[in-house]
Design a protein around this motif. Structure first.
Motif, mmCIF file in Angstrom:
data_model
loop_
_atom_site.group_PDB
_atom_site.id
_atom_site.type_symbol
_atom_site.label_atom_id
_atom_site.label_comp_id
_atom_site.label_asym_id
_atom_site.label_seq_id
_atom_site.Cartn_x
_atom_site.Cartn_y
_atom_site.Cartn_z
ATOM 1 N N LEU A 44 -27.567 34.474 29.663
ATOM 2 C CA LEU A 44 -26.124 34.396 29.834
ATOM 3 C C LEU A 44 -25.697 35.458 30.840
ATOM 4 O O LEU A 44 -26.133 36.599 30.767
ATOM 5 N N SER A 45 -24.882 35.044 31.775
ATOM 6 C CA SER A 45 -24.288 35.957 32.745
ATOM 7 C C SER A 45 -22.866 35.462 32.984
ATOM 8 O O SER A 45 -22.670 34.372 33.512
ATOM 9 N N ASP A 46 -21.902 36.262 32.553
ATOM 10 C CA ASP A 46 -20.507 35.840 32.660
ATOM 11 C C ASP A 46 -19.625 37.069 32.804
ATOM 12 O O ASP A 46 -20.069 38.196 32.605
ATOM 13 N N ARG A 47 -18.383 36.848 33.145
ATOM 14 C CA ARG A 47 -17.434 37.936 33.369
ATOM 15 C C ARG A 47 -17.147 38.697 32.076
ATOM 16 O O ARG A 47 -17.170 38.114 30.992
ATOM 17 N N SER A 48 -16.874 39.987 32.193
ATOM 18 C CA SER A 48 -16.558 40.853 31.048
ATOM 19 C C SER A 48 -15.048 40.905 30.837
ATOM 20 O O SER A 48 -14.423 41.959 30.925
ATOM 21 N N VAL A 49 -14.470 39.746 30.548
ATOM 22 C CA VAL A 49 -13.026 39.650 30.337
ATOM 23 C C VAL A 49 -12.736 38.720 29.159
ATOM 24 O O VAL A 49 -13.560 37.881 28.804
ATOM 25 N N VAL A 50 -11.548 38.900 28.589
ATOM 26 C CA VAL A 50 -11.165 38.087 27.442
ATOM 27 C C VAL A 50 -9.650 37.878 27.440
ATOM 28 O O VAL A 50 -8.894 38.755 27.828
ATOM 29 N N VAL A 51 -9.243 36.675 27.036
ATOM 30 C CA VAL A 51 -7.838 36.376 26.770
ATOM 31 C C VAL A 51 -7.703 36.387 25.257
ATOM 32 O O VAL A 51 -8.464 35.725 24.554
ATOM 33 N N THR A 52 -6.742 37.170 24.767
ATOM 34 C CA THR A 52 -6.583 37.287 23.325
ATOM 35 C C THR A 52 -5.265 36.680 22.867
ATOM 36 O O THR A 52 -4.332 36.498 23.653
ATOM 37 N N GLY A 53 -5.228 36.376 21.596
ATOM 38 C CA GLY A 53 -4.017 35.893 20.949
ATOM 39 C C GLY A 53 -4.010 36.391 19.516
ATOM 40 O O GLY A 53 -4.978 37.015 19.069
ATOM 41 N N ILE A 54 -2.965 36.116 18.804
ATOM 42 C CA ILE A 54 -2.843 36.558 17.410
ATOM 43 C C ILE A 54 -2.845 35.327 16.516
ATOM 44 O O ILE A 54 -2.120 34.369 16.753
ATOM 45 N N LYS A 55 -3.688 35.376 15.496
ATOM 46 C CA LYS A 55 -3.740 34.316 14.481
ATOM 47 C C LYS A 55 -3.513 35.008 13.139
ATOM 48 O O LYS A 55 -4.365 35.785 12.694
ATOM 49 N N GLY A 56 -2.345 34.758 12.556
ATOM 50 C CA GLY A 56 -1.969 35.521 11.362
ATOM 51 C C GLY A 56 -1.705 36.955 11.782
ATOM 52 O O GLY A 56 -0.844 37.223 12.614
ATOM 53 N N LYS A 57 -2.482 37.887 11.272
ATOM 54 C CA LYS A 57 -2.366 39.289 11.675
ATOM 55 C C LYS A 57 -3.598 39.732 12.462
ATOM 56 O O LYS A 57 -3.764 40.910 12.746
ATOM 57 N N LYS A 58 -4.445 38.787 12.806
ATOM 58 C CA LYS A 58 -5.726 39.113 13.413
ATOM 59 C C LYS A 58 -5.751 38.729 14.898
ATOM 60 O O LYS A 58 -5.297 37.644 15.269
ATOM 61 N N GLU A 59 -6.288 39.629 15.725
ATOM 62 C CA GLU A 59 -6.467 39.334 17.146
ATOM 63 C C GLU A 59 -7.724 38.475 17.310
ATOM 64 O O GLU A 59 -8.759 38.768 16.722
ATOM 65 N N LEU A 81 -9.076 33.806 22.773
ATOM 66 C CA LEU A 81 -8.682 32.448 23.152
ATOM 67 C C LEU A 81 -9.606 31.911 24.239
ATOM 68 O O LEU A 81 -9.867 30.715 24.310
ATOM 69 N N ALA A 82 -10.078 32.806 25.107
ATOM 70 C CA ALA A 82 -11.006 32.437 26.176
ATOM 71 C C ALA A 82 -11.754 33.695 26.607
ATOM 72 O O ALA A 82 -11.210 34.797 26.568
ATOM 73 N N VAL A 83 -13.005 33.515 27.015
ATOM 74 C CA VAL A 83 -13.809 34.644 27.494
ATOM 75 C C VAL A 83 -14.470 34.272 28.821
ATOM 76 O O VAL A 83 -14.616 33.097 29.155
ATOM 77 N N GLY A 84 -14.863 35.295 29.572
ATOM 78 C CA GLY A 84 -15.606 35.083 30.806
ATOM 79 C C GLY A 84 -14.826 34.297 31.836
ATOM 80 O O GLY A 84 -13.612 34.451 31.985
ATOM 81 N N MET A 85 -15.519 33.426 32.565
ATOM 82 C CA MET A 85 -14.882 32.619 33.603
ATOM 83 C C MET A 85 -13.829 31.684 33.021
ATOM 84 O O MET A 85 -12.856 31.362 33.690
ATOM 85 N N ASP A 86 -14.011 31.274 31.774
ATOM 86 C CA ASP A 86 -12.981 30.451 31.121
ATOM 87 C C ASP A 86 -11.675 31.237 31.024
ATOM 88 O O ASP A 86 -10.593 30.674 31.192
ATOM 89 N N ALA A 87 -11.771 32.544 30.767
ATOM 90 C CA ALA A 87 -10.574 33.389 30.703
ATOM 91 C C ALA A 87 -9.958 33.551 32.088
ATOM 92 O O ALA A 87 -8.738 33.477 32.248
#
Length: 188
Positions: free
Chosen positions: A26-41, A44-50
């Motif tokens: 696996l080789s992908d970008r070190s990035v993440v899109v986050t969201g909140i579900k209930g009280k937990k982060e 939502l997407a990681v790597g190139m998908d983010a």
């Protein structure tokens, strides 16, 4: 003693996961899109998908500092793709400066369900990658990246070394400046 099956390198730009006997799985970008579900982060997407999601993404490593909360969210998704299990041993390849964060890396591994973990400086892995056979000699290893690792290695140990933060970026800027000054071509 359990066998190390995987190595994980969380870089400023890219994360790489290596499997023994296979290589990079696996080789992908070190990035993440986050969201909140209930009280937990959650991720939502990681790597190139983010990157391509159109949403604002966050870097897992920013200015040489790793955000272990984001790293856990990102790696949880990546580990699903490469099927690392609880019985698999994992080594984290980290900068020399990050060796002092061993406790945090081990907590990250345990949170991901990995019970057998080691840390080694990435510059040592670089030396092994060059297949240096005579480790009794001294070698100067320079691993240029966003953060550049420079070390003198003897007998498989670091004699002295340093991490130059943003070293690769500085080199990129100097190359772009040189090309602009000598050729009149502007690089972005």
């Amino acid at each position: 003693m359990k066998k190390i099956e995987f190595a994980i390198s969380i870089g400023s730009n890219n994360t790489h996961i290596y499997k023994a006997g296979v290589g990079v799985v696996l080789s992908d970008r070190s990035v993440v899109v986050t969201g909140i579900k209930g009280k937990k982060e959650i991720a939502l997407a990681v790597g190139m998908d983010a990157v391509t999601s159109g949403m604002e993404y966050r870097k897992v490593v920013n200015n040489g500092e790793i955000d272990f909360t984001l790293a856990e969210l990102m790696l949880r998704e990546y580990l699903k793709k490469v099927e690392i299990g609880r019985k698999d041993g994992v080594v984290f390849l980290v900068s020399m400066d990050d060796m002092k964060l061993a406790h945090e890396y081990k907590n990250l591994a345990y949170a991901l369900g990995i019970n057998f973990v080691y840390l080694i400086p990435s510059v040592i892995a670089t030396a092994y990658g060059f297949e240096i056979e005579n480790i009794r000699k001294s070698y100067l290893i320079v691993d240029i990246g966003v953060n550049t690792e420079i070390a003198i290695i003897n007998n498989g140990r670091i004699v002295t070394g340093a991490t130059v933060y943003n070293g690769g970026n500085n080199i990129d800027e100097k190359i772009a400046q040189y090309i602009y000054e000598t050729k009149g071509i502007e690089l972005s």
